[in-house]
Design an enzyme around this catalytic site. Structure first.
Site, short mmCIF file in Angstrom:
data_model
loop_
_atom_site.label_atom_id
_atom_site.label_comp_id
_atom_site.label_asym_id
_atom_site.label_seq_id
_atom_site.Cartn_x
_atom_site.Cartn_y
_atom_site.Cartn_z
N GLU A 246 0.85 -1.19 0.00
CA GLU A 246 0.00 0.00 0.00
C GLU A 246 0.88 1.25 0.00
OE1 GLU A 246 -4.12 -1.13 2.27
OE2 GLU A 246 -2.49 -0.36 3.52
N CYS A 247 0.69 2.12 -0.97
CA CYS A 247 1.37 3.41 -1.05
C CYS A 247 2.88 3.23 -0.95
CB CYS A 247 0.81 4.37 -0.01
SG CYS A 247 1.17 6.12 -0.38
N GLY A 248 3.50 3.57 0.19
CA GLY A 248 4.94 3.41 0.32
C GLY A 248 5.39 1.98 0.12
N MET B 38 5.47 1.40 -3.55
CA MET B 38 6.67 2.01 -4.14
C MET B 38 7.89 1.13 -3.92
SD MET B 38 6.11 5.96 -2.94
CE MET B 38 4.45 6.64 -2.88
N THR C 49 -1.29 -0.84 -4.38
CA THR C 49 -2.22 0.28 -4.55
C THR C 49 -1.60 1.53 -3.93
OG1 THR C 49 -3.31 -0.09 -2.41
CG2 THR C 49 -4.21 -1.25 -4.32
#
Length: 438
Positions: free
Chosen positions: A329-331, A334, A429
């Site tokens: 999720e997010c970080g 990435m 995501t």
């Protein structure tokens, strides 16, 4: 029925709500009261501070993302408490234009649902009697939302306080106290909000100092007398299900990966899942006995060099993904990508499970609720599932070549480009999951 409580809110962000919330939670706890904290809205940092101050887990109450039975189940956690303190987000009435599951995401939704009176924290720096003109608009603005009074914050001098109190008296607003400017009781911030509780070098002394400050300057007896309640069920129904992504969940947990909603972990454990934490920053790989790996958001951009150098973590994650699902999720998403460019423009190699490349060299804020319809499965959710979440980051997508994970829209129904990605057993995501959509 719910215990009596107060909603600690404000006209805007940055007024000092969290300092007041933490100080009150500890001050009342020091008096021997059992204090149950909550956080209105999508925030994963404040609840950790709430828990440290009160000694009880703080859960989010989100009227846009959470259906009524889920809200009621969270509220039921207040059972046995003497007092509830709920910290609002943004301004009291601030939410999105289109309603979601139980409202538009405003703290006022929660105050109305529970019957908890609102205490407005007013930053009166740069004004005096005019602060009363602002505050006077709050009572009566929305039916069913009771404003008990105000706390004057960042008061410059006794004369400043006296003038502000005159204005409040003329406006018919009760003043629970006035807080002089004190930098040492303000929680430090960074670009996604407050510095995380576990990163605060002297958390316990800080909270004790905040409690003493609040107890000295606010009328605790008057605040306790103003607390009320009565909304909510006496016994909550079973919560709206949040299915765990697996039976044994390897969960990244350190300074780079810590943005996980408490209610999510709570629901996973309640469903019988076992959570196995590991630290990518310590170069640890996910447990070999886990059947799914979950990488939460956090601050990977602040630790990109260490993550790139964490060979055991990256090779272990790639090996894990050959046989079992990995979701970020997010970080965390990435970190699963091909590369991350930091604020100085240096590119760091990430795990390479996905082709995503993100950059912080040019900051661009992405903020808002998200409604996603999955085009492919993610751990615990089938293709076609509808999920509600929230996105908040400052990165820019340089490449997102893999198949999109979901059709994603904002709270107004407009499509957003941050669709997430999927490749093999890997998925990610930009939004943080809050609840399954009805």
């Amino acid at each position: 029925m719910l215990p009596r409580g107060l909603m600690i809110s404000a006209p805007a962000s940055g007024t000092g709500k969290t300092t007041v919330m933490l100080g009150l939670a500890r001050a009342f706890r020091d008096r021997g009261l059992t204090v149950q904290p909550f956080k209105s809205g999508p925030d994963y940092i404040d609840p950790a501070f709430h828990g440290a101050a009160s000694g009880r887990i703080s859960l989010n109450l989100d009227s846009w993302a959470m259906p009524p039975d889920m809200l009621d189940a969270h509220l039921a956690r207040a059972g046995g408490a003497d007092l509830v303190l709920a910290e609002g987000s943004m301004g009291l009435f601030d939410g999105v234009a289109q309603p979601g599951e139980s409202g538009n995401g405003a703290s006022a939704d929660i105050a109305r649902r529970t019957g908890w009176p609102v205490v407005l924290v007013l930053d009166i720096s740069g004004q005096a009697q005019t602060a009363a003109a602002v505050a006077r608009g709050f009572p009566g603005f929305r039916e069913g939302v009771d404003v008990a009074g105000v706390v004057l914050n960042r008061v410059a001098s006794p004369r400043h306080e006296a003038l502000a109190r005159l204005g409040m008296e003329a406006a018919g607003l009760r003043v629970f106290g006035a807080l002089p400017r004190r930098r040492d009781v303000e929680v430090p911030e960074r670009h996604l909000g407050l510095v995380q509780a576990e990163e605060h070098g002297s958390l316990e002394p800080f909270i004790a100092n905040a409690a003493a400050f609040i107890a000295e300057h606010l009328d605790l007896d008057a605040l306790l007398a103003a607390a009320a309640g009565g909304g909510g069920p006496a016994a909550a129904p079973a919560p709206a299900a949040i299915r765990p992504p697996g039976q044994r969940i390897a969960l990244a947990r350190d300074a780079a990966f810590s943005f996980t909603y408490p209610h999510l972990l709570d629901a996973w454990r309640a469903a019988g899942a076992e959570i196995l934490p590991f630290s990518p920053l310590a170069d640890e790989a996910p447990a070999a006995t886990a059947d799914i790996c979950w990488l939460p958001g956090g601050y990977p951009e602040l630790h990109a060099g260490r993550l790139a150098a964490a060979g055991r973590f990256r090779s272990g994650l790639r090996a894990f993904a050959e046989t079992r699902p990995v979701h970020g999720e997010c970080g965390g998403y990435m970190a699963m990508g091909a590369g991350l460019v930091d604020a100085e423009g240096t590119r760091h190699e990430m795990a390479g499970l996905l082709g995503l490349v993100t950059s912080y060299e040019t900051r661009r804020m992405h903020l808002g609720y998200r409604l996603a319809e999955l085009q492919g499965p993610l751990p615990g959710q089938d293709a076609g599932a509808r999920l509600r979440g929230h996105e908040f980051h400052y990165s820019t997508i340089l490449a997102q070549p893999d198949a999109p994970l979901a059709r994603v829209s904002d709270a107004n129904g407009a499509a957003v480009a941050e669709t997430g990605s999927r490749r093999g057993r890997a998925s990610g995501t930009f939004f943080h999951l809050i609840a399954e959509a009805s």
